[in-house]
Design an enzyme around this catalytic site. Sequence first.
Site, mmCIF file in Angstrom:
data_model
loop_
_atom_site.group_PDB
_atom_site.id
_atom_site.type_symbol
_atom_site.label_atom_id
_atom_site.label_comp_id
_atom_site.label_asym_id
_atom_site.label_seq_id
_atom_site.Cartn_x
_atom_site.Cartn_y
_atom_site.Cartn_z
ATOM 1 N N GLY A 187 41.070 31.397 35.403
ATOM 2 C CA GLY A 187 40.309 32.699 35.100
ATOM 3 C C GLY A 187 39.050 32.511 34.927
ATOM 4 O O GLY A 187 38.388 33.586 34.192
ATOM 5 N N ASN A 205 36.364 32.800 36.658
ATOM 6 C CA ASN A 205 35.680 33.847 37.504
ATOM 7 C C ASN A 205 36.018 35.173 36.707
ATOM 8 O O ASN A 205 35.063 35.932 36.363
ATOM 9 C CB ASN A 205 35.959 33.938 38.858
ATOM 10 C CG ASN A 205 35.136 32.604 39.659
ATOM 11 O OD1 ASN A 205 33.867 32.956 39.895
ATOM 12 N ND2 ASN A 205 35.915 31.599 40.034
ATOM 13 N N MET A 221 46.529 33.531 44.216
ATOM 14 C CA MET A 221 46.865 32.809 45.208
ATOM 15 C C MET A 221 48.181 33.476 45.908
ATOM 16 O O MET A 221 48.940 32.589 46.591
ATOM 17 C CB MET A 221 47.604 31.522 44.429
ATOM 18 C CG MET A 221 46.611 30.797 43.661
ATOM 19 S SD MET A 221 45.083 30.435 44.484
ATOM 20 C CE MET A 221 44.026 29.729 43.240
ATOM 21 N N LEU A 236 49.285 36.477 48.536
ATOM 22 C CA LEU A 236 48.890 37.432 49.733
ATOM 23 C C LEU A 236 49.353 38.938 49.075
ATOM 24 O O LEU A 236 50.276 39.207 48.398
ATOM 25 C CB LEU A 236 49.797 37.544 50.967
ATOM 26 C CG LEU A 236 49.030 37.748 52.446
ATOM 27 C CD1 LEU A 236 47.715 37.153 52.500
ATOM 28 C CD2 LEU A 236 50.026 37.394 53.412
ATOM 29 N N ASN A 296 37.613 39.068 47.947
ATOM 30 C CA ASN A 296 38.111 37.701 47.555
ATOM 31 C C ASN A 296 36.920 36.697 47.492
ATOM 32 O O ASN A 296 35.860 36.965 48.218
ATOM 33 C CB ASN A 296 39.106 37.454 48.359
ATOM 34 C CG ASN A 296 39.858 35.980 47.810
ATOM 35 O OD1 ASN A 296 39.753 35.994 46.707
ATOM 36 N ND2 ASN A 296 39.904 35.263 48.878
ATOM 37 N N HIS A 311 36.205 32.794 48.109
ATOM 38 C CA HIS A 311 37.017 31.445 48.598
ATOM 39 C C HIS A 311 35.992 30.425 48.365
ATOM 40 O O HIS A 311 35.008 30.264 48.893
ATOM 41 C CB HIS A 311 37.181 31.325 50.192
ATOM 42 C CG HIS A 311 38.181 30.448 50.361
ATOM 43 N ND1 HIS A 311 39.404 30.312 50.227
ATOM 44 C CD2 HIS A 311 37.908 29.389 51.181
ATOM 45 C CE1 HIS A 311 40.198 29.395 50.720
ATOM 46 N NE2 HIS A 311 39.339 28.654 51.685
HETATM 47 C C1 GAR Z 1 38.031 29.484 42.479
HETATM 48 O O1 GAR Z 1 37.307 28.335 42.909
HETATM 49 C C2 GAR Z 1 38.290 30.337 43.642
HETATM 50 O O2 GAR Z 1 37.217 30.479 44.624
HETATM 51 C C3 GAR Z 1 39.348 29.883 44.234
HETATM 52 O O3 GAR Z 1 40.135 29.417 43.240
HETATM 53 C C4 GAR Z 1 39.218 29.178 41.933
HETATM 54 C C5 GAR Z 1 39.754 29.994 40.814
HETATM 55 O O4 GAR Z 1 39.025 29.481 39.570
HETATM 56 N N1 GAR Z 1 40.115 30.644 45.227
HETATM 57 C C6 GAR Z 1 41.056 30.320 45.953
HETATM 58 O O5 GAR Z 1 41.071 29.234 46.510
HETATM 59 C C7 GAR Z 1 41.422 31.717 46.840
HETATM 60 N N2 GAR Z 1 41.983 30.919 48.237
HETATM 61 P P1 GAR Z 1 39.228 30.202 38.257
HETATM 62 O O6 GAR Z 1 40.689 30.731 37.914
HETATM 63 O O7 GAR Z 1 38.573 29.323 37.280
HETATM 64 O O8 GAR Z 1 38.212 31.679 38.355
#
Ligand code: GAR
Length: 188
Positions: free
Chosen positions: A12, A14, A84, A86, A101, A103
């Site tokens: 979390g 982000n 994670m 859909l 989203n 990525h």
């Molecule tokens: C982030 O790097 C995001 O881009 C990725 O998961 C991480 C979450 O980090 N998302 C994906 O891979 C989606 N397919 P966080 O929980 O510290 O924000």
Amino acid sequence: MQRIAIFASGSGTNAENLIKTYKNTEISVVRIFCNNENAGVLERAKRLQIPVTLFKKADLWDDKVIYNALISEKIDCIVLAGFMMLLPQNIIDAYRDKIVNIHPSLLPKYGGKGMYGHHVHEAVLANDEKESGITIHLVNEIYDSGEILFQAKCPVLENDTPDSLATRVHALEYEYYPKVVADYIKTL
Ligand code: GAR
């Protein structure tokens, strides 16, 4: 005022960055939706005093629990931050072009089912890529295939590990995600 919901499954960081950046702005983070009872985002939400809905897969897919919560809270846009799963068709339809989203690669490379978090960085390193980065895109029915709003690149260094590359990619995420989402929401 635009009301957004953040969906997150993991640490979390982000989500926290979005919440802090949007504090006292025209964007209100109304609620966090999380499908993982062990996710770090739960502690962050508590500390930042954002309400959380913790749900199971059936709540999202088989029932209308999450859909109804979004509608009753008058959510304008959905922001995925390390989510994670859909999203089901009823939510995609109700929020067409209003789900964003992030990525951790330069899509269309290293996207699709199973490509998330460290799996992405491992694959980038295994393929000897010289650069990686982030993609911010709209969400549709197919993993990582919606319209691309923004990309930013970073180098892949000789001695990189999945963790060191992830740190560089995360820095791009923190720098750009709140701004790109805010700019996009203004156009809706
Ligand atoms: C982030 O790097 C995001 O881009 C990725 O998961 C991480 C979450 O980090 N998302 C994906 O891979 C989606 N397919 P966080 O929980 O510290 O924000």
